[in-house]
Design a protein around this motif. Structure first.
Motif, short mmCIF file in Angstrom:
data_model
loop_
_atom_site.label_atom_id
_atom_site.label_comp_id
_atom_site.label_asym_id
_atom_site.label_seq_id
_atom_site.Cartn_x
_atom_site.Cartn_y
_atom_site.Cartn_z
N LEU A 61 0.83 -1.21 0.00
CA LEU A 61 0.00 0.00 0.00
C LEU A 61 0.86 1.25 0.00
CD1 LEU A 61 -2.70 -1.02 2.62
CD2 LEU A 61 -2.90 -1.00 0.13
N PHE A 90 -6.69 -4.53 9.55
CA PHE A 90 -6.21 -3.19 9.85
C PHE A 90 -6.49 -2.85 11.32
CE2 PHE A 90 -7.31 -3.36 5.38
CZ PHE A 90 -6.20 -2.81 4.79
N ARG A 94 -12.27 -0.95 9.03
CA ARG A 94 -12.36 -0.62 7.60
C ARG A 94 -13.39 -1.47 6.87
NH1 ARG A 94 -6.39 1.14 5.49
NH2 ARG A 94 -5.69 2.03 7.45
N LEU A 96 -17.02 -1.62 4.72
CA LEU A 96 -17.84 -0.74 3.90
C LEU A 96 -19.19 -0.57 4.59
CD1 LEU A 96 -17.07 -2.39 0.45
CD2 LEU A 96 -16.08 -0.28 1.34
N TRP A 98 -21.94 0.64 3.74
CA TRP A 98 -23.15 0.46 2.91
C TRP A 98 -23.28 -0.97 2.39
CZ3 TRP A 98 -19.68 4.47 2.50
CH2 TRP A 98 -18.53 4.21 1.78
N ARG A 99 -22.46 -1.87 2.88
CA ARG A 99 -22.62 -3.28 2.53
C ARG A 99 -22.81 -4.07 3.83
NH1 ARG A 99 -23.53 -1.31 -1.54
NH2 ARG A 99 -22.41 -1.37 -3.51
N ASP B 151 -8.78 5.07 3.80
CA ASP B 151 -8.68 3.77 4.46
C ASP B 151 -9.41 2.71 3.64
OD1 ASP B 151 -7.30 4.94 6.42
OD2 ASP B 151 -8.74 4.60 8.02
N LEU B 152 -10.62 3.04 3.19
CA LEU B 152 -11.40 2.06 2.44
C LEU B 152 -10.77 1.79 1.08
CD1 LEU B 152 -15.06 3.09 3.28
CD2 LEU B 152 -13.71 1.25 4.25
N GLU B 154 -7.61 1.89 0.43
CA GLU B 154 -6.45 1.01 0.71
C GLU B 154 -6.91 -0.42 0.90
OE1 GLU B 154 -3.13 3.82 2.90
OE2 GLU B 154 -4.13 2.25 4.03
N MET B 155 -8.01 -0.56 1.66
CA MET B 155 -8.57 -1.90 1.89
C MET B 155 -8.88 -2.55 0.54
SD MET B 155 -11.49 -3.82 1.99
CE MET B 155 -12.82 -2.63 1.89
N ARG B 157 -7.60 -1.93 -2.35
CA ARG B 157 -6.37 -2.24 -3.08
C ARG B 157 -5.72 -3.50 -2.52
NH1 ARG B 157 -2.79 2.65 -2.81
NH2 ARG B 157 -1.00 1.26 -2.85
N CYS B 158 -5.69 -3.57 -1.19
CA CYS B 158 -5.05 -4.70 -0.52
C CYS B 158 -5.74 -6.01 -0.88
CB CYS B 158 -5.08 -4.44 0.97
SG CYS B 158 -4.36 -5.73 1.94
N TYR B 159 -7.08 -5.97 -0.98
CA TYR B 159 -7.82 -7.20 -1.29
C TYR B 159 -8.10 -7.37 -2.79
CZ TYR B 159 -8.46 -8.23 3.63
OH TYR B 159 -8.23 -8.55 4.94
N PHE B 161 -9.52 -5.57 -5.28
CA PHE B 161 -10.89 -5.37 -5.77
C PHE B 161 -10.94 -5.12 -7.28
CE2 PHE B 161 -14.06 -4.17 -2.25
CZ PHE B 161 -13.61 -5.21 -1.47
N LYS B 165 -15.00 -3.19 -9.38
CA LYS B 165 -15.50 -3.46 -8.03
C LYS B 165 -15.29 -2.24 -7.13
CE LYS B 165 -15.51 -8.15 -6.12
NZ LYS B 165 -14.64 -9.17 -5.54
N ILE B 168 -17.90 0.44 -7.99
CA ILE B 168 -19.28 0.13 -7.59
C ILE B 168 -19.45 0.08 -6.08
CG2 ILE B 168 -21.12 -1.61 -7.69
CD1 ILE B 168 -20.00 -2.44 -10.40
N HIS B 169 -18.50 -0.57 -5.40
CA HIS B 169 -18.72 -0.86 -3.98
C HIS B 169 -18.03 0.12 -3.04
CE1 HIS B 169 -20.69 -4.60 -4.97
NE2 HIS B 169 -19.71 -4.87 -5.80
N VAL B 170 -16.99 0.80 -3.50
CA VAL B 170 -16.26 1.68 -2.59
C VAL B 170 -16.47 3.15 -2.94
CG1 VAL B 170 -14.02 2.19 -1.56
CG2 VAL B 170 -14.52 -0.12 -2.36
#
Lengths: 255, 253
Positions: A61, A90, A94, A96, A98-99, B151-152, B154-155, B157-159, B161, B165, B168-170
């Motif tokens: 990252l 983390f 972190r 989402l 909205w999910r 933060d989101l 980065e999350m 990117r780490c996983y 997406f 994705k 749409i989701h972030v």
């Protein structure tokens, strides 16, 4: 053959540029670590010493550093995944917002994943009932557990955990710790676990690496000789802790 | 229980305030008894006649069609440009001046220039509206993109997406309030500008009709058309925007 993921860390310098009142901050200087495949490693150090920075660099990252990270990765299905899969818990969950809980977990998985494996993880973490809830309705402890499931669910080759059990109540923390070890024994992978808590570190790790205040360097690197089946024995853990503090006085200032 | 009670209470109040408004209007018109302020009943009669003759639905329909097409183009382009500028500091620094210039050109100037350069055609009319609206959308969405949660991201990117994705989701759920804001202010802005566009260079639509009524001093018709337009905009808010808001906000506590 189990997947092999060995990491060599050689960070010469990682600094944050001066911003406003704060001057240039050197977070890491000459940090050399070798993390053999499938080892469970605990990083112990004072807060703000740059452990999170190190995990971010390992997760890819943060690319703004000088030095080199080498990851040797071999998978049983040759070249199916070129890059090793990383699970990252983390410091804050972190999720989402909205999910739903379940969507937060399955979003990280390929479309053809097995829903049963997610069910099983939700069950063990006692979140099965809450799987269709939006994260804003969860307590911090529950959100943390979701983020831990998310990291487990991807079947990581490297699992990075940044103080994951903070703010979990003691019984849940013990349970999650147990689960973590079980999963790791079932399917060995390289784990880097950041913590303040020396007892927790001793109970979990193959190896302890102690880190200094910034600029961060490795101070000592100690193997934990307690066999896996003795780790729940608190007296054993405590006596090893006392011995550590006696043998390595420089550790005491870090905790 | 209490919330439905409260809601019905709210509705009664709404209805009362509307009735009071019409009552005030009626008494003022009766008191003045002048052609320049017709009574609500006269306006209602004109409204009904115009609707029956098909004139009002036709012109209203034409204007709505222009509204929808220019609005869609402006929103799509604006979102795309806004996201790009919000993500890239370099591009943003480069195009910031352009944005300021376009934000400050008076609507009338763009309309006149579009007609002068491209002729009195439909595409020129749409273009004029789009140019007027676009900078607003870009600025709003750019603001939203800058405020995205790192933060989101980065999350994601780490996983691994991936772009689709992540969008749409972030990214999209975070931009949604900004897009709704741009939509609301956009509708209000566009429907005011579109009438001027029609008045200056089209031979149909609400703007054209209003111009005609103005020349005849036909205030009753002007009011009848205005009411129809306001009603349609309110309907859009109720039927399209409010449900969208609710759907997007259901994750909130």
């Amino acid at each position: 053959m189990a997947p092999m993921t060995a990491i060599t860390v050689d960070i010469i310098n990682k600094s944050y540029p001066a911003a406003g009142q704060a001057g240039l901050h050197q977070a890491i200087a000459n940090l050399k670590l070798s993390l053999p495949s499938n080892e469970f490693i605990c990083l112990v150090g004072p807060s703000g010493c740059g452990k999170t920075t190190l995990l971010n660099i390992l997760a890819g990252l943060d690319k703004d550093y000088s030095g080199e990270i080498t990851v040797e990765h071999q998978h049983k299905v040759a070249q199916q995944h070129k890059a090793p899969k990383i699970g990252y818990v983390f410091q804050n969950p972190r999720l989402l917002p909205w999910r739903t809980v379940r969507e937060n977990i399955t979003l990280t998985l390929p479309k053809d994943h097995d829903p049963k494996s997610v069910d099983a993880l939700l069950e063990t973490m006692q979140l099965f009932q809450a799987q269709h809830v939006y994260p804003e309705r969860l307590s911090l402890g529950m959100s943390r557990r979701v983020s831990i499931i998310r990291a487990f669910a991807v079947d990581p080759d490297i699992l990075l955990m940044d103080e994951p059990f903070v703010s979990l109540d003691a019984p849940t923390a013990r349970q999650v710790r147990q689960l973590l070890i079980e999963l790791w024994l079932q399917r060995p992978h390289t784990v880097l676990f950041v913590t303040h808590d020396l007892r927790e570190a001793i109970a979990l790790a193959d190896r302890l690496i102690f880190l200094s205040s910034p600029p961060m360097q490795a101070i000592s690197d100690i193997k934990v000789p307690i066999p896996r089946n003795e780790r729940n024995n608190e007296a054993e853990v405590e006596s090893f802790r006392q011995k550590l503090l006696q043998d390595y006085p420089e550790i005491r200032s870090l905790l | 229980m209490t919330s439905t009670k409260l809601l019905s209470h709210h509705r009664t109040l709404n209805l009362l305030s509307l009735l009071l408004f019409i009552g005030l209007w009626q008494s003022l018109a009766l008191y003045l008894s002048d052609n320049s302020l017709p009574t609500p009943t006269t306006v209602a009669k004109v409204f009904w006649q115009e609707t029956l003759s098909g004139q009002l639905p036709y012109h209203l329909g034409i204007t709505l069609l222009r509204l929808v097409s220019s609005f869609t183009i402006a929103m799509l382009l604006g979102c795309a440009i806004g996201i790009v500028l919000g993500r890239s500091k370099k591009l943003d620094a480069f195009f910031d001046n352009w944005l300021v210039i376009f934000l400050n050109i008076p609507a009338l100037v763009t309309i006149i220039l579009c007609y002068v350069w491209f002729g009195l055609v439909e595409s020129a009319a749409i273009l004029a509206v789009v140019i007027n609206k676009l900078p607003n959308v870009v600025v709003t969405i750019r603001e939203g993109t800058r405020a995205l949660d790192k933060d989101l991201l980065e999350m994601a990117r780490c996983y691994h997406f991936g772009k689709r994705k992540t969008l749409i989701h972030v990214i999209w759920p975070q931009l949604h309030p900004f897009v709704m804001g741009a939509t609301r202010s956009g509708l209000a802005l566009i429907w005011k500008i579109i009438l001027v566009v029609e008045l200056l260079g089209r031979s149909n639509g609400m703007g054209y009709q209003l111009h005609l009524f103005f020349q005849l001093f036909d205030v009753a018709s002007i009011l009848a058309y205005t009411i129809a337009f306001v009603a349609v905009i309110q309907l859009i808010e109720l039927v399209v925007l409010k449900p969208l808001d609710r759907r997007a906000g259901r994750w909130r506590r």
